[in-house]
Design a protein around this motif. Structure first.
Motif, mmCIF file in Angstrom:
data_model
loop_
_atom_site.group_PDB
_atom_site.id
_atom_site.type_symbol
_atom_site.label_atom_id
_atom_site.label_comp_id
_atom_site.label_asym_id
_atom_site.label_seq_id
_atom_site.Cartn_x
_atom_site.Cartn_y
_atom_site.Cartn_z
ATOM 1 N N TYR A 37 0.822 -1.116 -0.117
ATOM 2 C CA TYR A 37 -0.052 -0.115 -0.023
ATOM 3 C C TYR A 37 0.888 1.186 0.026
ATOM 4 C CZ TYR A 37 -3.770 -3.117 1.359
ATOM 5 O OH TYR A 37 -4.654 -4.358 1.084
ATOM 6 N N MET A 38 2.110 1.265 0.564
ATOM 7 C CA MET A 38 3.155 2.476 0.719
ATOM 8 C C MET A 38 3.237 2.797 -0.732
ATOM 9 S SD MET A 38 4.144 4.242 2.830
ATOM 10 C CE MET A 38 5.477 5.599 2.961
ATOM 11 N N SER A 39 3.191 4.339 -1.037
ATOM 12 C CA SER A 39 3.747 4.979 -2.116
ATOM 13 C C SER A 39 4.023 6.451 -1.447
ATOM 14 C CB SER A 39 2.703 4.769 -3.045
ATOM 15 O OG SER A 39 1.552 5.838 -2.892
ATOM 16 N N PRO A 40 4.816 7.046 -2.264
ATOM 17 C CA PRO A 40 5.191 8.603 -1.976
ATOM 18 C C PRO A 40 3.866 9.416 -2.086
ATOM 19 C CG PRO A 40 6.710 7.813 -3.404
ATOM 20 C CD PRO A 40 5.614 6.721 -3.330
ATOM 21 N N SER A 41 2.790 8.976 -3.161
ATOM 22 C CA SER A 41 1.507 9.766 -3.141
ATOM 23 C C SER A 41 0.697 9.719 -1.923
ATOM 24 C CB SER A 41 0.794 9.669 -4.508
ATOM 25 O OG SER A 41 0.678 8.089 -4.653
ATOM 26 N N LEU A 42 0.630 8.305 -1.507
ATOM 27 C CA LEU A 42 -0.170 8.230 -0.342
ATOM 28 C C LEU A 42 0.563 8.858 1.016
ATOM 29 C CD1 LEU A 42 -2.387 6.995 1.457
ATOM 30 C CD2 LEU A 42 -0.718 4.682 1.578
ATOM 31 N N ALA A 43 1.780 8.953 0.966
ATOM 32 C CA ALA A 43 2.516 9.670 1.934
ATOM 33 C C ALA A 43 2.047 11.307 1.762
ATOM 34 C CB ALA A 43 4.127 9.459 2.014
ATOM 35 N N PRO A 66 12.029 11.469 -9.120
ATOM 36 C CA PRO A 66 12.937 11.156 -10.430
ATOM 37 C C PRO A 66 14.117 11.019 -10.058
ATOM 38 C CG PRO A 66 11.516 13.242 -10.342
ATOM 39 C CD PRO A 66 11.089 12.425 -9.111
ATOM 40 N N GLY A 67 14.684 10.315 -10.688
ATOM 41 C CA GLY A 67 16.240 10.152 -10.605
ATOM 42 C C GLY A 67 16.734 9.244 -9.574
ATOM 43 N N PHE A 68 15.545 8.643 -8.621
ATOM 44 C CA PHE A 68 16.012 7.960 -7.430
ATOM 45 C C PHE A 68 16.425 6.556 -8.018
ATOM 46 C CE2 PHE A 68 15.089 5.173 -3.746
ATOM 47 C CZ PHE A 68 15.614 6.199 -2.828
ATOM 48 N N PRO A 69 17.519 6.151 -7.772
ATOM 49 C CA PRO A 69 18.161 4.789 -8.319
ATOM 50 C C PRO A 69 17.210 3.430 -7.932
ATOM 51 C CG PRO A 69 19.437 5.752 -6.290
ATOM 52 C CD PRO A 69 18.212 6.440 -6.596
ATOM 53 N N LYS A 70 16.908 2.700 -9.015
ATOM 54 C CA LYS A 70 16.431 1.526 -8.587
ATOM 55 C C LYS A 70 17.469 0.319 -8.608
ATOM 56 C CE LYS A 70 12.472 2.864 -11.017
ATOM 57 N NZ LYS A 70 11.112 2.596 -10.499
ATOM 58 N N GLU A 71 18.764 0.660 -8.945
ATOM 59 C CA GLU A 71 19.753 -0.431 -8.769
ATOM 60 C C GLU A 71 20.264 -0.376 -7.434
ATOM 61 O OE1 GLU A 71 21.922 3.530 -9.469
ATOM 62 O OE2 GLU A 71 20.424 2.442 -10.755
ATOM 63 N N LYS A 72 21.234 -1.394 -6.912
ATOM 64 C CA LYS A 72 21.509 -1.804 -5.611
ATOM 65 C C LYS A 72 22.637 -0.699 -5.387
ATOM 66 C CE LYS A 72 20.426 -6.307 -6.168
ATOM 67 N NZ LYS A 72 20.995 -7.818 -6.389
ATOM 68 N N VAL A 73 22.784 -0.139 -4.059
ATOM 69 C CA VAL A 73 23.814 0.571 -3.904
ATOM 70 C C VAL A 73 24.956 -0.292 -2.952
ATOM 71 C CG1 VAL A 73 22.182 2.471 -3.308
ATOM 72 C CG2 VAL A 73 22.462 0.791 -1.348
ATOM 73 N N GLU A 74 26.030 0.355 -2.782
ATOM 74 C CA GLU A 74 27.314 -0.205 -2.333
ATOM 75 C C GLU A 74 26.993 -0.391 -0.837
ATOM 76 O OE1 GLU A 74 29.852 -1.748 -4.197
ATOM 77 O OE2 GLU A 74 28.655 -1.022 -5.966
ATOM 78 N N LYS A 75 27.997 -1.209 -0.300
ATOM 79 C CA LYS A 75 27.638 -1.337 1.389
ATOM 80 C C LYS A 75 28.373 -0.124 1.916
ATOM 81 C CE LYS A 75 29.283 -4.270 5.293
ATOM 82 N NZ LYS A 75 30.044 -5.581 5.407
ATOM 83 N N GLY A 76 27.415 0.362 2.970
ATOM 84 C CA GLY A 76 27.912 1.492 3.514
ATOM 85 C C GLY A 76 27.280 2.831 2.827
ATOM 86 N N TYR A 81 16.289 11.287 -0.445
ATOM 87 C CA TYR A 81 15.398 12.350 -1.284
ATOM 88 C C TYR A 81 14.192 12.788 -0.472
ATOM 89 C CZ TYR A 81 12.129 14.125 -4.775
ATOM 90 O OH TYR A 81 11.596 15.005 -5.283
ATOM 91 N N GLN A 82 14.145 14.120 -0.454
ATOM 92 C CA GLN A 82 13.202 14.568 0.644
ATOM 93 C C GLN A 82 12.483 15.787 -0.149
ATOM 94 O OE1 GLN A 82 14.469 16.256 4.349
ATOM 95 N NE2 GLN A 82 12.574 16.996 5.004
ATOM 96 N N ARG A 83 11.038 15.690 -0.084
ATOM 97 C CA ARG A 83 10.275 16.700 -0.538
ATOM 98 C C ARG A 83 9.283 16.965 0.594
ATOM 99 N NH1 ARG A 83 7.639 13.630 -4.356
ATOM 100 N NH2 ARG A 83 5.878 13.398 -2.908
ATOM 101 N N GLY A 84 9.467 18.099 1.148
ATOM 102 C CA GLY A 84 8.637 18.639 2.095
ATOM 103 C C GLY A 84 8.911 17.763 3.413
ATOM 104 N N LYS A 85 7.764 17.231 3.809
ATOM 105 C CA LYS A 85 7.823 16.286 5.100
ATOM 106 C C LYS A 85 8.198 14.720 4.650
ATOM 107 C CE LYS A 85 5.591 15.355 9.536
ATOM 108 N NZ LYS A 85 4.527 15.580 10.244
ATOM 109 N N VAL A 86 8.147 14.438 3.300
ATOM 110 C CA VAL A 86 8.217 13.014 2.947
ATOM 111 C C VAL A 86 9.472 12.781 2.378
ATOM 112 C CG1 VAL A 86 7.413 11.278 1.282
ATOM 113 C CG2 VAL A 86 5.942 13.217 1.982
ATOM 114 N N TYR A 99 13.511 -3.998 -1.574
ATOM 115 C CA TYR A 99 12.828 -2.597 -1.512
ATOM 116 C C TYR A 99 13.670 -1.521 -1.840
ATOM 117 C CZ TYR A 99 9.795 -6.094 0.798
ATOM 118 O OH TYR A 99 9.020 -7.292 1.004
ATOM 119 N N ALA A 100 13.214 -0.577 -1.883
ATOM 120 C CA ALA A 100 13.793 0.815 -2.027
ATOM 121 C C ALA A 100 14.724 1.157 -0.840
ATOM 122 C CB ALA A 100 12.798 1.919 -2.347
#
Length: 100
Positions: A37-43, A66-76, A81-86, A99-100
């Motif tokens: 159920y979780m989504s940025p628009s619901l937030a 936009p531009g939020f990476p879907k690929e894996k991140v390195e250890k550490g 990303y912040q928009r207002g209170k989200v 998950y993201a």
């Protein structure tokens, strides 16, 4: 008029959450929902209705920043990303998650 019909302009998962929470909105509650159920628009909607929300966000959601990476991140590594209170965070501690 049904409360679910009142929220029919939203995706079904968002409409269900808003239907179930209708009497708790505008009262300052903090909500945890399943990642389905979780989504940025619901937030965004819940923040406007004076309710806080937190949970894991699936990386395949349509409304990720936009531009939020879907690929894996390195250890550490931590990406935020912040928009207002989200805020959306992605990090790797010991292993990658689906998950993201």
């Amino acid at each position: 008029m049904s409360l679910l019909r009142e929220h029919s302009s939203y995706p079904q998962s968002t409409a269900v959450v808003l239907h179930l929470l209708h009497r708790f909105l505008n009262r300052g509650f903090c909500v945890t929902v399943d990642n389905y159920y979780m989504s940025p628009s619901l937030a965004d909607i819940l923040v406007r209705k004076k309710a806080d929300i937190y949970d894991i966000l699936r990386s395949n959601r349509k409304d990720l920043p936009p531009g939020f990476p879907k690929e894996k991140v390195e250890k550490g590594q931590c990406i935020a990303y912040q928009r207002g209170k989200v805020m959306v965070l992605k990090w790797k501690d010991k292993r990658n998650s689906k998950y993201a």
